[in-house]
Design a protein around this motif. Structure first.
Motif, PDB file in Angstrom:
ATOM      1  N   ALA B 270       0.820  -1.214   0.000  1.00  0.00           N
ATOM      2  CA  ALA B 270       0.000   0.000   0.000  1.00  0.00           C
ATOM      3  C   ALA B 270       0.850   1.258   0.000  1.00  0.00           C
ATOM      4  CB  ALA B 270      -0.924  -0.007   1.213  1.00  0.00           C
ATOM      5  N   TYR B 271       1.987   1.210   0.723  1.00  0.00           N
ATOM      6  CA  TYR B 271       2.802   2.422   0.833  1.00  0.00           C
ATOM      7  C   TYR B 271       4.102   2.311   0.042  1.00  0.00           C
ATOM      8  CZ  TYR B 271      -0.355   4.347   4.350  1.00  0.00           C
ATOM      9  OH  TYR B 271      -1.438   4.869   4.994  1.00  0.00           O
ATOM     10  N   HIS B 272       4.150   1.366  -0.878  1.00  0.00           N
ATOM     11  CA  HIS B 272       5.286   1.240  -1.805  1.00  0.00           C
ATOM     12  C   HIS B 272       6.624   1.161  -1.076  1.00  0.00           C
ATOM     13  CE1 HIS B 272       2.179   2.143  -4.600  1.00  0.00           C
ATOM     14  NE2 HIS B 272       1.943   3.291  -4.015  1.00  0.00           N
ATOM     15  N   LEU B 273       6.738   0.184  -0.209  1.00  0.00           N
ATOM     16  CA  LEU B 273       7.978   0.041   0.556  1.00  0.00           C
ATOM     17  C   LEU B 273       8.841  -1.097   0.016  1.00  0.00           C
ATOM     18  CD1 LEU B 273       6.334   0.338   4.106  1.00  0.00           C
ATOM     19  CD2 LEU B 273       7.412   2.160   2.782  1.00  0.00           C
ATOM     20  N   GLU B 274       8.544  -1.557  -1.221  1.00  0.00           N
ATOM     21  CA  GLU B 274       9.238  -2.733  -1.754  1.00  0.00           C
ATOM     22  C   GLU B 274      10.751  -2.559  -1.782  1.00  0.00           C
ATOM     23  OE1 GLU B 274       6.613  -1.318  -3.210  1.00  0.00           O
ATOM     24  OE2 GLU B 274       5.127  -2.839  -3.727  1.00  0.00           O
ATOM     25  N   ARG B 275      11.181  -1.317  -1.907  1.00  0.00           N
ATOM     26  CA  ARG B 275      12.613  -1.053  -1.978  1.00  0.00           C
ATOM     27  C   ARG B 275      13.303  -1.445  -0.655  1.00  0.00           C
ATOM     28  NH1 ARG B 275      17.110  -0.011  -1.557  1.00  0.00           N
ATOM     29  NH2 ARG B 275      18.390   1.804  -2.055  1.00  0.00           N
ATOM     30  N   PHE B 276      12.550  -1.356   0.460  1.00  0.00           N
ATOM     31  CA  PHE B 276      13.167  -1.610   1.774  1.00  0.00           C
ATOM     32  C   PHE B 276      12.718  -2.943   2.368  1.00  0.00           C
ATOM     33  CE2 PHE B 276      12.457   2.865   0.983  1.00  0.00           C
ATOM     34  CZ  PHE B 276      13.767   3.311   0.962  1.00  0.00           C
ATOM     35  N   VAL B 277      11.433  -3.211   2.268  1.00  0.00           N
ATOM     36  CA  VAL B 277      10.924  -4.495   2.756  1.00  0.00           C
ATOM     37  C   VAL B 277      10.946  -5.449   1.575  1.00  0.00           C
ATOM     38  CG1 VAL B 277       9.019  -5.712   3.835  1.00  0.00           C
ATOM     39  CG2 VAL B 277       9.428  -3.308   4.381  1.00  0.00           C
ATOM     40  N   GLN B 278      11.813  -6.445   1.646  1.00  0.00           N
ATOM     41  CA  GLN B 278      11.966  -7.336   0.510  1.00  0.00           C
ATOM     42  C   GLN B 278      11.337  -8.684   0.814  1.00  0.00           C
ATOM     43  OE1 GLN B 278      16.130  -6.732   0.192  1.00  0.00           O
ATOM     44  NE2 GLN B 278      15.877  -5.003  -1.212  1.00  0.00           N
ATOM     45  N   PRO B 279      11.116  -9.508  -0.212  1.00  0.00           N
ATOM     46  CA  PRO B 279      10.538 -10.828   0.030  1.00  0.00           C
ATOM     47  C   PRO B 279      11.322 -11.605   1.087  1.00  0.00           C
ATOM     48  CG  PRO B 279      10.592 -10.369  -2.307  1.00  0.00           C
ATOM     49  CD  PRO B 279      11.284  -9.229  -1.650  1.00  0.00           C
ATOM     50  N   ARG B 280      12.607 -11.309   1.168  1.00  0.00           N
ATOM     51  CA  ARG B 280      13.450 -11.978   2.164  1.00  0.00           C
ATOM     52  C   ARG B 280      12.910 -11.777   3.592  1.00  0.00           C
ATOM     53  NH1 ARG B 280      18.658 -12.800   4.553  1.00  0.00           N
ATOM     54  NH2 ARG B 280      19.109 -10.975   5.808  1.00  0.00           N
ATOM     55  N   GLN B 281      12.483 -10.553   3.921  1.00  0.00           N
ATOM     56  CA  GLN B 281      11.953 -10.296   5.264  1.00  0.00           C
ATOM     57  C   GLN B 281      10.724 -11.160   5.538  1.00  0.00           C
ATOM     58  OE1 GLN B 281      13.327  -7.402   3.845  1.00  0.00           O
ATOM     59  NE2 GLN B 281      14.678  -6.805   5.523  1.00  0.00           N
ATOM     60  N   LEU B 282       9.844 -11.215   4.544  1.00  0.00           N
ATOM     61  CA  LEU B 282       8.621 -12.002   4.727  1.00  0.00           C
ATOM     62  C   LEU B 282       8.949 -13.489   4.853  1.00  0.00           C
ATOM     63  CD1 LEU B 282       6.331 -10.114   2.222  1.00  0.00           C
ATOM     64  CD2 LEU B 282       6.159 -10.119   4.708  1.00  0.00           C
ATOM     65  N   LEU B 283       9.935 -13.941   4.091  1.00  0.00           N
ATOM     66  CA  LEU B 283      10.311 -15.349   4.153  1.00  0.00           C
ATOM     67  C   LEU B 283      10.898 -15.698   5.519  1.00  0.00           C
ATOM     68  CD1 LEU B 283      10.482 -17.981   2.619  1.00  0.00           C
ATOM     69  CD2 LEU B 283      12.770 -17.329   1.863  1.00  0.00           C
ATOM     70  N   LEU B 284      11.775 -14.821   6.019  1.00  0.00           N
ATOM     71  CA  LEU B 284      12.375 -15.090   7.330  1.00  0.00           C
ATOM     72  C   LEU B 284      11.305 -15.078   8.417  1.00  0.00           C
ATOM     73  CD1 LEU B 284      15.681 -13.033   7.009  1.00  0.00           C
ATOM     74  CD2 LEU B 284      15.440 -15.517   7.074  1.00  0.00           C
ATOM     75  N   LEU B 285      10.375 -14.137   8.320  1.00  0.00           N
ATOM     76  CA  LEU B 285       9.280 -14.093   9.294  1.00  0.00           C
ATOM     77  C   LEU B 285       8.455 -15.376   9.229  1.00  0.00           C
ATOM     78  CD1 LEU B 285       7.913 -10.442   8.979  1.00  0.00           C
ATOM     79  CD2 LEU B 285       8.935 -11.475  11.001  1.00  0.00           C
ATOM     80  N   SER B 286       8.181 -15.856   8.017  1.00  0.00           N
ATOM     81  CA  SER B 286       7.330 -17.042   7.932  1.00  0.00           C
ATOM     82  C   SER B 286       8.078 -18.293   8.415  1.00  0.00           C
ATOM     83  CB  SER B 286       6.787 -17.225   6.515  1.00  0.00           C
ATOM     84  OG  SER B 286       7.823 -17.195   5.587  1.00  0.00           O
ATOM     85  N   ARG B 287       9.419 -18.275   8.344  1.00  0.00           N
ATOM     86  CA  ARG B 287      10.147 -19.398   8.939  1.00  0.00           C
ATOM     87  C   ARG B 287       9.998 -19.396  10.451  1.00  0.00           C
ATOM     88  NH1 ARG B 287      15.782 -19.269   5.635  1.00  0.00           N
ATOM     89  NH2 ARG B 287      14.947 -20.042   3.661  1.00  0.00           N
ATOM     90  N   ILE B 288      10.066 -18.210  11.050  1.00  0.00           N
ATOM     91  CA  ILE B 288       9.831 -18.118  12.501  1.00  0.00           C
ATOM     92  C   ILE B 288       8.426 -18.622  12.807  1.00  0.00           C
ATOM     93  CG2 ILE B 288       9.610 -16.539  14.450  1.00  0.00           C
ATOM     94  CD1 ILE B 288      11.671 -14.742  13.140  1.00  0.00           C
TER      95      ILE B 288
END
Lengths: 276, 443
Positions: B270-288
């Motif tokens: 929604a706020y176009h943060l793709e440059r900073f929040v990358q798929p990697r962050q979401l993947l690491l979170l989902s591993r936790i």
């Protein structure tokens, strides 16, 4: 571990000094009644348990303490429900507020039996321990009461009670006592919306020497009210020495294993199984 | 009040600043419609609560043989997700996980907002909400509800501090961009408590954040343990269990990390943060999340096996109601949708796309809410004498209040991000600088 049931079930031959006078008077009358098998006036025996008035000053001498207890003789209970009705009329309760509730249970042999359940007035009451605002308290005679002006309605006491003895006022009560009746913990009528209510052992009756409504209403004379200290009990017709009565009839307490120390005893007779 | 909290034309000094503060200046054309819809839902919830307050708790479908229900499940579920936000930020901060920098602000804000929403159910479920201060004036220290009260308020203060402290350098940046003496400048100046990025200030701030981060973990454990003990300190079958404290703590973490994934994924887009929040962050979170889900699965198995094997009468009747009785459809729906499917979605390499991770996290959030209802209802309706079960009536009042609470979390967050940067600018910049230094080039 104080106030063990087994201790209460022993014949109390050595009365405590402080209670000697009232005990003697009571035991005398109890023995006389039991001996003659006479039908005594309903209130006579309880009446002797309540504070006397000093002849000199006219002020009540407040030295008599009680440990009220009830006994249900399940051999006599026919499940008529008059106790429930009388209780609801006395306290102006809603139809689903069965402070004394008669359960129909199955016994071990496949038959059924009736078990009236009211508040057990536990020695170590779980409801009292979990109340976050001290709205549930014990009066000096060991009766667990509720201050409905304090209760926040969290219902943790309902959760903690092993006997399903507590009832919530989910809506404004429709049955109300005569205008101007001020509810007190001893006579909590009208009930307050959003708070918890339960059996009070009719302390508003017993403090005047009168029988609790359920005892008075029981046509089968199956319900007894008594005092563990004075060691006497009556069903309104007969009077007995409580400890002997409990011992001779192998009275038990419901869910003894929970260590709540109920002040309510049951006399079983037909192979009923209360889980012991 | 002006539509934008920050004027549009400010010259942001870095790309991070500009992305983090964009929602403050111009949150996009969908902001007002979405905010209005969420606010309408929250308002409807307040109306429902007012109706319940005037009418009594019967409107929520309770009865004496179903004395706890949806509100109690909500209390556990909403406070539970708060812990996930606190954990991601606090634990990752303490362990020096650098990838956390772009998501920590969102996680911390979610922790605070969901805690406020969750704690309100402690009031909503009362028969006499207006007497709640009796907890202070005549509190009984032996009551688990008093422990709840103390634990939740302490945790709330700590969470607020934990959100605020890392904000200080960012607030100072906003202050520095605003006109000196303007009313906005003064407010941000006050909030930034004189931050000038001096080495001594930075040393003290990091020390304070470290202390709060360490404190927050036992505090959050205590909140969820105490919530569990409110149930397990009774002799009721299904609740009277030593596993309940840890069970609630792990359940809170599992559902909370799932909500962090949803929140981060939503704001990222929604706020176009793709440059900073990358798929990697979401993947690491989902591993936790998966690790916690496996622990939760294990605890559920341990609970069911221990109770079911010895077959104590009362305990087994509640267990049977859950496994094969009236609650069985919900229970197995939870096992499948709340545990197995989301775990598989993340664990199977072929499915590790952001969309699948978001679906998995959504399933966990909904599934864990259902699980909380499955913890509360079977025991609250089970007979302690005889064999007649109580039943709860589903009414519109708790449904609307639950919907309002669900809407209040995104509403609270988008409103918050109108006033504070959505990224921890200071941390993200330092992280980018660190990466640039490692790669030997500009970020």
């Amino acid at each position: 571990m104080s106030d063990l049931p087994t201790m209460e079930l022993q014949p109390s031959d050595v009365p405590l000094v402080s209670r000697r006078l009232s005990r003697r008077a009571l035991l005398g009358s109890a023995a006389a009644v039991a001996g003659s098998a006479a039908v005594a006036p309903l209130f006579l025996h309880l009446d002797q348990l309540v504070p006397r008035t000093s002849a000199a000053t006219g002020v009540a001498i407040d030295t008599t303490h009680h440990r009220w207890a009830m006994v249900f003789d399940l051999r006599r209970c026919d499940g008529c429900g008059k106790c429930t009705t009388a209780c609801q009329e006395t306290h102006y309760l809603e139809p689903d507020q069965t402070w004394i509730n008669v359960y129909e249970l199955d016994d071990a042999s496949g038959g059924g039996f009736f078990m009236p359940r009211l508040c057990m007035q536990c020695e170590d009451a779980p409801c009292l321990n979990v109340c976050p605002v001290r709205a549930t308290f014990k009066n000096r005679d060991g009766v667990v009461l509720i201050d409905q002006d304090k209760c926040i309605g969290c219902r943790l006491c309902i959760s903690a009670c092993p006997y399903e003895a507590r009832y919530f006022n989910w809506s404004e009560p429709t049955n109300k006592p005569p205008e101007g009746t001020v509810p007190t913990p001893e006579f909590p009528s009208p009930q307050r919306r959003g708070t918890v209510g339960k059996c009070t052992f009719c302390v508003h009756h017993t403090e005047r020497g009168e029988l609790p409504s359920c005892v008075a209403a029981c046509a089968m004379e199956a319900i007894w009210i008594g005092d563990l200290d004075a060691d006497v009990a009556t069903n309104g017709v007969e009077t007995v020495r409580l400890s002997t009565f409990l011992k001779e009839n192998d009275a038990v307490r419901y869910k003894e294993e929970l260590n709540t120390g109920p002040h309510v005893y049951y006399i079983l007779g037909h192979g009923q199984d209360l889980g012991f | 009040m002006a539509v934008a909290t920050i004027p549009h034309h400010l010259p942001w000094s870095s790309e991070v600043e500009s992305a983090a503060c964009r929602p403050m200046a111009s949150p996009g054309r969908f902001f007002w419609p979405i905010a209005a819809l969420l606010a309408a839902l929250v308002a409807a919830g307040f109306v429902a609560f007012a109706y319940q307050f005037l009418e009594g708790l019967w409107v929520a479908g309770y009865s004496d043989r179903a004395f706890y229900g949806i509100y109690e499940a909500n209390l556990v579920a909403f406070i539970g997700v708060s812990y996930g936000g606190a954990l991601v930020s606090a634990v990752l901060r303490i362990t020096g996980a650098r990838w956390r920098a772009p998501i920590s602000r969102m996680a911390e804000a979610m922790a605070l907002v969901s805690l406020l929403v969750g704690a309100s159910f402690a009031i909503v479920h009362l028969g006499r909400p207006e007497r709640v201060l009796n907890l202070i004036t005549s509190g009984n220290a032996s009551s688990p509800i008093l422990w709840d009260f103390v634990a939740i308020t302490t945790y709330l203060l700590a969470t607020a501090m934990f959100v605020y402290l890392p904000l200080v350098p960012d607030l100072a940046r906003v202050r520095d961009h605003l006109a000196v003496g303007s009313w906005r400048g003064r407010i941000y100046g006050l909030a930034a408590i004189g931050w000038a990025d001096a080495p001594e200030q930075r040393r003290r701030l990091e020390w304070a954040i470290g202390i709060i981060a360490v404190l927050l973990i036992p505090l959050a454990v205590s909140v969820h343990s105490v919530l569990a003990w409110t149930f397990s300190m009774t002799t009721r079958p299904g609740w009277h269990s030593t596993i309940f404290g840890p069970y609630f703590v792990v359940g809170a973490l599992y559902s909370g990390v799932a909500l962090v994934i949803l929140v981060v994924a939503a704001f990222r887009r929604a706020y176009h943060l793709e440059r900073f929040v990358q798929p990697r962050q979401l993947l690491l979170l989902s591993r936790i999340m998966v690790a916690l889900g496996l622990v939760y699965l294990y605890l559920t198995f341990a609970e069911v096996l221990t109770v079911g094997y010895t077959r104590t009468r009362e305990e087994v009747s509640v267990l049977a109601a859950v496994l094969e009785g009236p609650f069985a459809p919900a229970f197995w729906a939870f096992m499948a949708g709340g545990l197995f499917i989301p775990i598989a979605l993340v664990a199977l390499p072929t499915h590790r796309r952001t969309g699948a991770l978001v679906v998995a996290a959504g399933l966990v959030v909904v599934g864990m809410w259902l699980k909380r209802l499955l913890i509360v209802l079977p025991t609250a309706t089970a007979p302690l004498i005889g064999d007649v079960w109580g039943s709860i009536t589903i009414t519109w009042v708790p449904a609307l209040i639950t919907l309002a609470a669900t809407a209040a979390i995104p509403l609270g967050m988008i409103v918050l991000f109108r006033f504070v940067p959505i990224l921890a600018i200071d941390e993200v910049e330092r992280e980018l600088a660190h990466r640039a230094a490692q790669q030997g080039g500009p970020a």
